[in-house]
Enzyme design. Sequence first.
Site, short mmCIF file in Angstrom:
data_model
loop_
_atom_site.label_atom_id
_atom_site.label_comp_id
_atom_site.label_asym_id
_atom_site.label_seq_id
_atom_site.Cartn_x
_atom_site.Cartn_y
_atom_site.Cartn_z
NE ARG A 97 73.99 -15.13 15.57
CZ ARG A 97 73.28 -16.78 15.79
NH1 ARG A 97 74.04 -17.89 14.38
NH2 ARG A 97 72.36 -17.34 16.21
CD GLN A 98 69.31 -9.25 14.09
OE1 GLN A 98 68.70 -8.09 14.37
NE2 GLN A 98 68.67 -10.21 14.43
CG HIS A 131 78.92 -13.86 16.46
ND1 HIS A 131 79.66 -14.97 16.13
CD2 HIS A 131 78.50 -13.12 15.38
CE1 HIS A 131 79.81 -15.08 15.07
NE2 HIS A 131 79.12 -13.86 14.29
CG ASP A 172 84.50 -18.17 9.95
OD1 ASP A 172 85.75 -17.56 10.40
OD2 ASP A 172 83.06 -18.59 9.96
CE LYS A 196 81.97 -20.31 6.78
NZ LYS A 196 81.39 -20.55 8.14
NE ARG A 198 77.70 -17.96 7.18
CZ ARG A 198 77.47 -19.13 7.94
NH1 ARG A 198 76.60 -19.61 7.12
NH2 ARG A 198 77.66 -19.34 8.96
CG ASP A 226 72.72 -20.82 14.94
OD1 ASP A 226 71.20 -21.41 15.17
OD2 ASP A 226 71.81 -20.24 14.36
N GLY A 229 75.02 -26.78 9.82
CA GLY A 229 75.77 -27.10 8.85
C GLY A 229 76.86 -26.46 8.13
CB THR A 230 78.73 -23.51 8.60
OG1 THR A 230 78.26 -22.89 8.75
CG2 THR A 230 80.70 -22.97 8.91
#
Length: 321
Positions: A97-98, A131, A172, A196, A198, A226, A229-230
């Site tokens: 994700r980075q 990802h 998303d 949504k 963030r 992860d 929450g989403t």
Amino acid sequence: MLDRTVVFSLTANKGLAEEIVEKLGLDLGKCEVHHFADGEILVNSLHSVRGKNVYIVQSTCAPVTERLMEILVFADSLRRASANEINVVIPYFGYARQDRKAKAREPITARLVADLLLTAGVHRVITCDLHASQIQGFFSCPVDDLSCMPLLGMYFRKKFPNAEDIVVVSPDHGGAVRARKFATAIHAPNIAIIDKRRPRPNVAEVMNIIGDVNGKIAIMIDDMIDTGGTIIAGAKALKANGAKEVYAACTHGVFSKDAINRINNESPFEEVVVTNTIERDYDSYENNKIHSITVANLLAKVIEHIEKGLAVSTVYDVYNC
């Protein structure tokens, strides 16, 4: 054809590695992993690898940096021991994700990890559902980014032979292409998208549902879960918009913090389906809603095809109907 092939497991995916070698008809390579009191790591093979094609099975899941360092140390030892090829099977690729500078002075850590693996002597990387697929371009060695969507699709085709009442939901806008591919795999006619925002990392607020989910069986599809929450917020929004049942499917069950307990006790999911790219004993949790399916056959077939010089793309034929 596999007499020059050795498969090793480090600390993250021992069960998966054992499944892989069983399907390949091999014995699991023996190695020692030492974590010393000061935090240093030492990994070495317990038998000769000279002239061998070596496969290291290790997800870079939590603790991410320790798992990564184990791979780097072991790859260096294999290179110095004259292994012919060092192939790293990283079912879950941490730091993915980075992959870009989202704001000033941020690192591109996924590129750094690629450079470290290449410097350690890695010749090939095999992974599942990166990802960000452009991470393949960070490497100058071959990268096989395997999709687990056909595997997950086969599971849901068996569960719901009649897909007319199913709507596949992307959590998303960015996942719409994945949702469409998954809908095609399970022969579902429609998709929906959760709109949504963030406000901060690991926090999502559902603004709207794009598409009709009323009276439908909704299957949310993503590459990973992860903190949960989403996916939980999305499930609640789907139920509020009339969805009859809500399921979720993803490749990587990261499940940070108390995500598993929240899914089991707070979410309206009927079932959450993940693969074992990250290994956990889900049955040890109360009110378990999480079902894990194995990627061992997929990875074993990929290793076999690489060793025999066959096309990797044909491993998907068994999953497509």
